[in-house]
Motif scaffolding. Structure first.
Motif, mmCIF file in Angstrom:
data_model
loop_
_atom_site.group_PDB
_atom_site.id
_atom_site.type_symbol
_atom_site.label_atom_id
_atom_site.label_comp_id
_atom_site.label_asym_id
_atom_site.label_seq_id
_atom_site.Cartn_x
_atom_site.Cartn_y
_atom_site.Cartn_z
ATOM 1 N N PHE A 77 -45.860 -32.946 -52.816
ATOM 2 C CA PHE A 77 -45.812 -31.664 -52.110
ATOM 3 C C PHE A 77 -46.976 -31.591 -51.142
ATOM 4 N N GLU A 78 -46.759 -30.936 -50.014
ATOM 5 C CA GLU A 78 -47.790 -30.789 -48.990
ATOM 6 C C GLU A 78 -48.131 -29.317 -48.798
ATOM 7 N N LYS A 79 -49.413 -29.058 -48.615
ATOM 8 C CA LYS A 79 -49.863 -27.686 -48.398
ATOM 9 C C LYS A 79 -49.415 -27.209 -47.017
ATOM 10 N N GLU A 80 -48.851 -26.017 -46.980
ATOM 11 C CA GLU A 80 -48.408 -25.429 -45.716
ATOM 12 C C GLU A 80 -49.268 -24.246 -45.305
ATOM 13 N N GLY A 81 -49.961 -23.650 -46.243
ATOM 14 C CA GLY A 81 -50.800 -22.521 -45.893
ATOM 15 C C GLY A 81 -51.136 -21.662 -47.090
ATOM 16 N N VAL A 82 -51.687 -20.499 -46.792
ATOM 17 C CA VAL A 82 -52.087 -19.543 -47.827
ATOM 18 C C VAL A 82 -51.411 -18.211 -47.532
ATOM 19 N N ALA A 83 -50.796 -17.642 -48.543
ATOM 20 C CA ALA A 83 -50.225 -16.299 -48.429
ATOM 21 C C ALA A 83 -51.200 -15.342 -49.108
ATOM 22 N N ARG A 84 -51.871 -14.534 -48.312
ATOM 23 C CA ARG A 84 -52.861 -13.604 -48.851
ATOM 24 C C ARG A 84 -52.162 -12.436 -49.548
ATOM 25 N N LYS A 85 -52.699 -12.089 -50.709
ATOM 26 C CA LYS A 85 -52.168 -10.983 -51.511
ATOM 27 C C LYS A 85 -50.644 -11.104 -51.653
ATOM 28 N N TYR A 86 -50.201 -12.268 -52.089
ATOM 29 C CA TYR A 86 -48.777 -12.616 -52.140
ATOM 30 C C TYR A 86 -48.029 -11.957 -53.297
ATOM 31 N N LEU A 87 -48.637 -11.982 -54.483
ATOM 32 C CA LEU A 87 -47.994 -11.396 -55.660
ATOM 33 C C LEU A 87 -49.009 -10.588 -56.456
ATOM 34 N N LYS A 88 -48.510 -9.564 -57.106
ATOM 35 C CA LYS A 88 -49.356 -8.778 -57.984
ATOM 36 C C LYS A 88 -49.291 -9.398 -59.377
ATOM 37 N N VAL A 89 -50.433 -9.881 -59.854
ATOM 38 C CA VAL A 89 -50.520 -10.541 -61.156
ATOM 39 C C VAL A 89 -51.535 -9.775 -61.993
#
Length: 70
Positions: free
Chosen positions: A41-53
């Motif tokens: 798998f290759e990194k495509e980016g960062v999703a900021r505040k993507y999910l509430k955990v």
């Protein structure tokens, strides 16, 4: 985990015919990152505040793997 994911990826690419598989993991989850990189798998980016955990919005690393046979 690596073994079952290899089998699952093979099934999804070769039997189902997917062109792309996407995954997301939290930046501090180094074990998941290692497994995904090992599987190609290759990194495509960062999703900021993507999910509430656990009540907090968490960033996630976005990765994907392409079916090179299509």
């Amino acid at each position: 985990m690596t073994e079952i994911l290899e089998a699952s990826i093979g099934y999804m690419f070769n039997i189902v015919g997917l062109n792309r598989i996407m995954t997301n993991h939290m930046p501090h989850n180094v074990a998941s990152e290692r497994v995904l990189l090992k599987l190609g798998f290759e990194k495509e980016g960062v999703a900021r505040k993507y999910l509430k955990v656990a009540g907090q919005w968490e960033d996630h690393i976005l990765t994907s793997k392409l079916n090179e046979c299509t």
